[in-house]
Scaffold this motif. Structure first.
Motif, PDB file in Angstrom:
ATOM      1  N   ALA A  65       0.837  -1.203   0.000  1.00  0.00           N
ATOM      2  CA  ALA A  65       0.000   0.000   0.000  1.00  0.00           C
ATOM      3  C   ALA A  65       0.873   1.255   0.000  1.00  0.00           C
ATOM      4  N   HIS A  66       1.981   1.224   0.754  1.00  0.00           N
ATOM      5  CA  HIS A  66       2.898   2.374   0.788  1.00  0.00           C
ATOM      6  C   HIS A  66       3.474   2.645  -0.603  1.00  0.00           C
ATOM      7  N   GLU A  67       3.890   1.598  -1.293  1.00  0.00           N
ATOM      8  CA  GLU A  67       4.465   1.765  -2.632  1.00  0.00           C
ATOM      9  C   GLU A  67       3.434   2.332  -3.608  1.00  0.00           C
ATOM     10  N   LEU A  68       2.207   1.826  -3.539  1.00  0.00           N
ATOM     11  CA  LEU A  68       1.164   2.310  -4.444  1.00  0.00           C
ATOM     12  C   LEU A  68       0.829   3.772  -4.179  1.00  0.00           C
ATOM     13  N   THR A  69       0.784   4.160  -2.921  1.00  0.00           N
ATOM     14  CA  THR A  69       0.515   5.558  -2.573  1.00  0.00           C
ATOM     15  C   THR A  69       1.662   6.454  -3.012  1.00  0.00           C
ATOM     16  N   THR A  70       2.886   6.018  -2.749  1.00  0.00           N
ATOM     17  CA  THR A  70       4.077   6.803  -3.102  1.00  0.00           C
ATOM     18  C   THR A  70       4.180   7.014  -4.610  1.00  0.00           C
ATOM     19  N   CYS A  71       3.776   6.031  -5.391  1.00  0.00           N
ATOM     20  CA  CYS A  71       3.953   6.091  -6.844  1.00  0.00           C
ATOM     21  C   CYS A  71       2.761   6.681  -7.577  1.00  0.00           C
ATOM     22  N   ASP A  72       1.689   6.981  -6.883  1.00  0.00           N
ATOM     23  CA  ASP A  72       0.490   7.510  -7.527  1.00  0.00           C
ATOM     24  C   ASP A  72       0.782   8.846  -8.206  1.00  0.00           C
ATOM     25  N   GLY A  73       0.082   9.109  -9.284  1.00  0.00           N
ATOM     26  CA  GLY A  73       0.224  10.382  -9.981  1.00  0.00           C
ATOM     27  C   GLY A  73       1.003  10.240 -11.269  1.00  0.00           C
ATOM     28  N   PRO A  74       1.533  11.377 -11.760  1.00  0.00           N
ATOM     29  CA  PRO A  74       2.298  11.349 -13.016  1.00  0.00           C
ATOM     30  C   PRO A  74       3.491  10.395 -12.911  1.00  0.00           C
ATOM     31  N   ALA A  75       3.793   9.731 -13.975  1.00  0.00           N
ATOM     32  CA  ALA A  75       4.921   8.786 -14.056  1.00  0.00           C
ATOM     33  C   ALA A  75       4.735   7.575 -13.140  1.00  0.00           C
ATOM     34  N   ARG A  76       3.484   7.226 -12.811  1.00  0.00           N
ATOM     35  CA  ARG A  76       3.214   6.083 -11.930  1.00  0.00           C
ATOM     36  C   ARG A  76       3.886   4.811 -12.428  1.00  0.00           C
ATOM     37  N   ASP A  77       3.708   4.483 -13.699  1.00  0.00           N
ATOM     38  CA  ASP A  77       4.249   3.223 -14.207  1.00  0.00           C
ATOM     39  C   ASP A  77       5.776   3.206 -14.147  1.00  0.00           C
ATOM     40  N   GLN A  78       6.412   4.335 -14.409  1.00  0.00           N
ATOM     41  CA  GLN A  78       7.881   4.409 -14.310  1.00  0.00           C
ATOM     42  C   GLN A  78       8.327   4.194 -12.863  1.00  0.00           C
ATOM     43  N   ARG A  79       7.632   4.820 -11.929  1.00  0.00           N
ATOM     44  CA  ARG A  79       7.975   4.669 -10.505  1.00  0.00           C
ATOM     45  C   ARG A  79       7.757   3.233 -10.036  1.00  0.00           C
TER      46      ARG A  79
ATOM     47  N   GLU B 279      12.228   7.579   1.648  1.00  0.00           N
ATOM     48  CA  GLU B 279      12.854   8.078   2.868  1.00  0.00           C
ATOM     49  C   GLU B 279      12.727   9.589   2.966  1.00  0.00           C
ATOM     50  N   LEU B 280      12.822  10.113   4.166  1.00  0.00           N
ATOM     51  CA  LEU B 280      12.689  11.554   4.393  1.00  0.00           C
ATOM     52  C   LEU B 280      13.714  12.377   3.625  1.00  0.00           C
ATOM     53  N   TRP B 281      14.902  11.820   3.412  1.00  0.00           N
ATOM     54  CA  TRP B 281      15.973  12.556   2.724  1.00  0.00           C
ATOM     55  C   TRP B 281      15.776  12.572   1.206  1.00  0.00           C
ATOM     56  N   GLY B 282      14.726  11.882   0.707  1.00  0.00           N
ATOM     57  CA  GLY B 282      14.402  11.934  -0.715  1.00  0.00           C
ATOM     58  C   GLY B 282      14.705  10.669  -1.487  1.00  0.00           C
TER      59      GLY B 282
ATOM     60  N   LEU C 279      17.758 -12.770   7.777  1.00  0.00           N
ATOM     61  CA  LEU C 279      18.213 -13.134   9.117  1.00  0.00           C
ATOM     62  C   LEU C 279      19.038 -14.417   9.085  1.00  0.00           C
ATOM     63  N   ALA C 280      18.583 -15.415   8.343  1.00  0.00           N
ATOM     64  CA  ALA C 280      19.291 -16.692   8.253  1.00  0.00           C
ATOM     65  C   ALA C 280      20.678 -16.550   7.630  1.00  0.00           C
ATOM     66  N   GLN C 281      20.853 -15.508   6.809  1.00  0.00           N
ATOM     67  CA  GLN C 281      22.131 -15.290   6.135  1.00  0.00           C
ATOM     68  C   GLN C 281      22.938 -14.149   6.750  1.00  0.00           C
ATOM     69  N   ASP C 282      22.471 -13.628   7.874  1.00  0.00           N
ATOM     70  CA  ASP C 282      23.140 -12.503   8.551  1.00  0.00           C
ATOM     71  C   ASP C 282      23.278 -11.285   7.654  1.00  0.00           C
ATOM     72  N   LEU C 283      22.313 -11.064   6.776  1.00  0.00           N
ATOM     73  CA  LEU C 283      22.333  -9.883   5.894  1.00  0.00           C
ATOM     74  C   LEU C 283      21.624  -8.724   6.576  1.00  0.00           C
ATOM     75  N   GLN C 284      22.232  -7.557   6.482  1.00  0.00           N
ATOM     76  CA  GLN C 284      21.687  -6.370   7.135  1.00  0.00           C
ATOM     77  C   GLN C 284      22.019  -5.133   6.311  1.00  0.00           C
ATOM     78  N   ASP C 285      21.510  -4.005   6.745  1.00  0.00           N
ATOM     79  CA  ASP C 285      21.835  -2.703   6.161  1.00  0.00           C
ATOM     80  C   ASP C 285      21.635  -2.690   4.641  1.00  0.00           C
ATOM     81  N   PHE C 286      20.427  -3.052   4.207  1.00  0.00           N
ATOM     82  CA  PHE C 286      20.095  -3.027   2.784  1.00  0.00           C
ATOM     83  C   PHE C 286      20.028  -1.578   2.313  1.00  0.00           C
ATOM     84  N   GLN C 287      20.741  -1.276   1.242  1.00  0.00           N
ATOM     85  CA  GLN C 287      20.743   0.049   0.629  1.00  0.00           C
ATOM     86  C   GLN C 287      20.310  -0.098  -0.821  1.00  0.00           C
TER      87      GLN C 287
END
Length: 149
Positions: free
Chosen positions: A46-60, A92-95, A110-118
């Motif tokens: 739902a967050h992604e759909l709200t964030t991408c709504d409007g012009p250029a929706r399909d690109q976003r 994110e707040l920073w854009g 968690l099973a692979q000890d992966l963190q800090d996804f960027q």
């Protein structure tokens, strides 16, 4: 014995992981045209759909789908597909964008000890691209209680 299944993982590699994906915007547009809300709600939060709504929706949306694919390449599931909604690309707040994992995707990280996804995403009228990197929690971080879990 626990009824909860531990995701199959490849533990032979160490160090950071990088994933990249490119998506043709027309493929996302066609899926929306063919499957409508069903496609949108199964693929995006739902967050992604709200964030991408409007012009250029399909690109976003194409950029977020590319980011989800890049996350899957980082997670490397061995035995099953991950639900798309278990990977959320946030604004994110920073854009820029961030990654939030839940459900099976979070268990796999968690099973692979992966963190800090960027994540970094970009799109034009006809193409979208995303790159994702995640680091591993090393032994010293675990013993000091500094791992993101």
């Amino acid at each position: 014995m626990s009824s909860e299944r531990t995701p199959a993982v490849d533990t032979r590699d160490v160090g950071p992981r990088i994933g990249c994906d490119v998506v043709n915007v027309v493929d996302i547009s066609r899926s929306i045209d063919l499957f409508g809300r069903r496609y949108l709600e199964r693929t995006f939060t739902a967050h992604e759909l709200t964030t991408c709504d409007g012009p250029a929706r399909d690109q976003r949306l194409a950029a977020r789908f590319a980011a989800k694919e890049a996350v899957v390449k980082v997670l490397r599931p061995l035995d099953s597909a991950l639900p798309w909604n278990s990977i959320e690309i946030t604004r994110e707040l920073w854009g820029g964008c961030g990654v939030v994992l839940s459900g099976e995707a979070a268990k796999l990280a968690l099973a692979q000890d992966l963190q800090d996804f960027q994540v970094s995403i970009s799109h034009e009228a006809d193409v979208a691209i995303a790159m994702v990197i995640a680091t591993r929690c090393d032994i010293s971080q675990k013993t000091e209680g500094r791992c993101h879990r």
